[in-house]
Design a protein around this motif. Structure first.
Motif, mmCIF file in Angstrom:
data_model
loop_
_atom_site.group_PDB
_atom_site.id
_atom_site.type_symbol
_atom_site.label_atom_id
_atom_site.label_comp_id
_atom_site.label_asym_id
_atom_site.label_seq_id
_atom_site.Cartn_x
_atom_site.Cartn_y
_atom_site.Cartn_z
ATOM 1 N N ALA A 51 -30.134 -37.232 -10.571
ATOM 2 C CA ALA A 51 -31.722 -36.804 -11.007
ATOM 3 C C ALA A 51 -32.334 -35.637 -11.358
ATOM 4 N N SER A 52 -31.949 -34.956 -11.974
ATOM 5 C CA SER A 52 -32.531 -33.842 -12.686
ATOM 6 C C SER A 52 -32.954 -33.597 -13.814
ATOM 7 N N PHE A 53 -33.928 -31.856 -13.266
ATOM 8 C CA PHE A 53 -34.487 -31.854 -14.797
ATOM 9 C C PHE A 53 -33.737 -30.195 -15.243
ATOM 10 N N LEU A 54 -33.992 -30.310 -15.798
ATOM 11 C CA LEU A 54 -33.534 -29.361 -17.748
ATOM 12 C C LEU A 54 -34.157 -28.302 -17.408
ATOM 13 N N PHE A 55 -35.013 -27.194 -17.459
ATOM 14 C CA PHE A 55 -36.065 -26.397 -18.011
ATOM 15 C C PHE A 55 -35.179 -25.032 -18.905
ATOM 16 N N LEU A 56 -35.429 -24.832 -20.029
ATOM 17 C CA LEU A 56 -35.947 -24.466 -21.080
ATOM 18 C C LEU A 56 -34.174 -24.413 -21.627
ATOM 19 N N GLU A 57 -33.862 -25.561 -21.273
ATOM 20 C CA GLU A 57 -32.138 -25.151 -21.702
ATOM 21 C C GLU A 57 -31.017 -24.296 -20.603
ATOM 22 N N ALA A 63 -31.232 -33.963 -6.803
ATOM 23 C CA ALA A 63 -30.644 -34.271 -6.644
ATOM 24 C C ALA A 63 -30.241 -35.326 -6.556
ATOM 25 N N SER A 64 -29.421 -36.039 -5.581
ATOM 26 C CA SER A 64 -28.613 -36.528 -6.053
ATOM 27 C C SER A 64 -28.083 -37.699 -4.417
#
Length: 125
Positions: A51-57, A63-64
């Motif tokens: 699971a990850s979050f992408l900020f401002l591309e 985390a994994s």
């Protein structure tokens, strides 16, 4: 599924199943859960949940969990359309933790062939 490779070594075919989704969860934030399942005869079943979050591309934070083996924390940054780099901390959870606490991994991605109109890469995970 077993075949004899070079030098008479027995080899087994591996099978992989991967899936994920990119879902906007706010302005300039994308949530990217994914899963990777791998199977090889006569080897332990493997599953990675990410699971990850992408900020401002440009900035990834994630985390994994590798089933029964390790947990990871990942950070990446897109410095330019051609260059991306990151770090991952791997924490061992299996019996191997007697011998190692984990590892620090450095990731570098550079696109040598770059088209100014954009990079067409279907792999998003």
């Amino acid at each position: 599924d077993q075949y004899i490779g070079l030098g008479g070594v027995s080899r087994f075919r591996s099978y992989y199943l991967m899936g994920g989704v990119a879902t906007p969860v706010g302005e300039n934030v994308i949530f990217k859960p994914s899963i990777l399942i791998s199977y090889t005869p006569n080897a332990p079943f493997e599953m990675n949940i990410n699971a990850s979050f992408l900020f401002l591309e440009a900035f990834w934070l994630g985390a994994s969990y590798n089933l029964g083996d390790s947990a990871d924390a990942v950070v990446q940054f897109q410095f330019s359309p051609q260059f991306k780099a990151g770090l991952a901390l791997d924490f061992t959870l299996s019996e191997l933790q007697r011998y190692t606490a984990g590892s620090l991994e450095v990731m570098v991605e550079y696109l040598f062939s770059f088209d100014k109109e954009g990079v067409n890469n279907i792999r998003f995970f």
